[in-house]
Every structure is written in C-alpha cells, then in structure tokens.
Design an enzyme around this catalytic site. Structure first.
Site, PDB file in Angstrom:
ATOM      1  N   GLU A  15      35.759  14.533  50.712  1.00 27.45           N
ATOM      2  CA  GLU A  15      34.440  13.553  50.486  1.00 27.45           C
ATOM      3  C   GLU A  15      34.498  12.397  51.584  1.00 27.45           C
ATOM      4  OE1 GLU A  15      34.777  15.337  46.397  1.00 27.45           O
ATOM      5  OE2 GLU A  15      36.140  15.148  47.981  1.00 27.45           O
TER       6      GLU A  15
ATOM      7  N   GLU B 244      38.014  19.009  42.133  1.00 23.86           N
ATOM      8  CA  GLU B 244      38.165  18.038  40.868  1.00 23.86           C
ATOM      9  C   GLU B 244      38.272  19.001  39.762  1.00 23.86           C
ATOM     10  OE1 GLU B 244      35.989  14.208  40.989  1.00 23.86           O
ATOM     11  OE2 GLU B 244      34.772  15.520  41.995  1.00 23.86           O
TER      12      GLU B 244
END
Length: 262
Positions: free
Chosen positions: A136, A116
């Site tokens: 994730e 990210e």
C-alpha cells in the site's frame, strides 16, 4: 472461453463440517470489489450461524493470486473504501471477531488486503513460493484495517517495519520460519492439505476449540493475571461439560473420543 467477469465474485460450499469460501475473480488477481467483499461477509455470517459448520476455509480461484486487495479500478471510479464492511473490515474478515476457527488456504500472492485477510486467519496453509506483503505504501496508502496492527502482534518489529515502510514481499517459506504460516505445501496439494488439517482439528471438541480461541484472543489484549482470571471464570462450565466427560471416559477406555458436533 467463458467470461470470468460474469461469474459470482465469491463462492461457498460445504465439505462435511467445513465451509469453504472461495474468492472467485482470478481475472483480476482476486481483487475484491464491494460486491465480493460483502458476499464474503454474508457467507461468514451464515457459517457462524450454522451449528453443523465447525470451521471455515478461505481460499481463492486460480493459481496466481489469493487476493490482491481491493479492486483499484473500482476505487478509482467510486473512491477507496467501498469494499470495507462496517464493523467487520475488508471482506468482513479483517476487523471481525469470528468464533469458529478460520484457516487460510493461500493459493497465490496475498498482498495488501489479501495479506490482511491472511493475518486475520487462525492458521495458514500456503502453497510453495507464495508471496505475502503490504505494498500500500507504494500507492500512498496504509493497511489500516488490521494489517499493520496484526504485524505488530505477529512479527518482530524490524521485519514488520520493512514490510510496512518498504512494501517488501516475503515468501511463504520465510513466514513459516517466522511462525506466521503453519504449513508450506506443493500447490497441487494445497486444498487436500488444508481440508485434512481442518478436519483433523474438528475431531476435537468443538466447544473446547471455540473456548480456546476466545481465551487466546482475549489474552492478547489484557494482562496475564486478568487473562488467567477470565479462564477460571469461564472454564468450570467446560470442565464439567458433556464433552469433558466423554474425553475423560475415552482416555480411560483407550478409545477415540466421540464429541457432539454442536
């Protein structure tokens, strides 16, 4: 052997007109705890406010990982989300609008929050073989602070969906071919290449760099006619600026332009 857990989780140093921010928890793959995340945020704010800083490099200590995301051990003890800076996201990067250019020097695996952060950078210089991804989903979570959203902007749907739903990791070389990574370089040359790239950028007009970045960011989120109108509305002050006059004069006189740095 020094106790790495006792060192500051993040370091910052000036290299000329560049602020280099280094994630400094290699013993845990540079996973960021709340302290480290807020420290990155602090250094970013200081770099943004310093008129002598033209650009920011984000990198990490060690040669195995750039960032493995949030510190899951801390999350297990305190609950997930403590590394999110209100209004700025993970490490104060993933949701923040940063006026100055940010270059990621990706030294090792950039996964979860580390990917990210990478996607939030303006340009990426990566070491050979470095892996990127959003695992994730394997932990029952989603990269909601910019990861999924930026993949929707930066990659074809099918490739992005594989990363999001399967947790597939892609090497830097593949992301370079897809246009996400600017340069893939030998690991030993990473910081030299990142600094050379950034310093070369900063030979240009700093005002023009910031205006170009802002205009690009706005154009991602509005129709083309509105984006062009925004350019016209703000361009006159730049086209008639001291930097513009210097750039035109330098071209006419067949010399390098010497722009003011602030």
């Amino acid at each position: 052997m020094p106790d790495l857990s006792e060192q500051p989780p993040v370091l910052a140093e000036r290299k000329g007109a560049v602020c280099v921010i280094t994630l400094n928890r290699p013993h845990v793959s540079n996973a960021m705890n709340a302290e480290g995340s807020h420290l990155v945020d602090r250094y970013l704010r200081e770099a943004e406010a310093d008129p002598e800083i033209g650009a920011i490099i984000l990198t990490a200590a060690g040669d195995k990982a750039f960032c493995a995301g949030m510190d899951l051990k801390e999350a297990a003890e305190r609950g997930a989300g403590h590394g999110l800076v209100p209004g700025a996201g993970f490490c104060g990067v993933t949701e923040r609008v940063i006026e100055k250019p940010v270059i990621g020097a990706i030294n090792g695996a950039a996964v979860a929050g580390g990917f990210e952060i990478s996607l939030a950078c303006d340009c990426l210089i990566a070491a050979e073989g470095v892996l990127f991804g959003l695992p994730e989903v394997k932990r029952g979570m989603v990269a909601f602070t910019g990861g999924v959203q930026r993949l929707a902007q930066q990659l074809p749907r099918q490739i992005a969906m594989e990363i999001i739903t399967c947790g597939t990791l892609l090497p830097a070389e593949r992301l370079e071919a897809l246009g996400v990574v600017n340069r893939v370089v030998p690991r030993a040359a990473l910081m030299d290449e990142a600094l050379a790239f950034t310093e070369g950028m900063l030979t240009n007009s700093w005002k023009a760099i910031r205006f170009g970045k802002a205009l690009f960011n706005d154009a991602q989120n509005e129709p083309l006619p509105a984006a062009i109108n925004r350019g016209h509305a703000n361009a006159d002050r730049l086209m008639r600026s001291e930097d513009s006059r210097e750039g035109i004069a330098a071209y006419a006189e067949k010399r390098d332009a010497e722009f003011r740095r602030t």
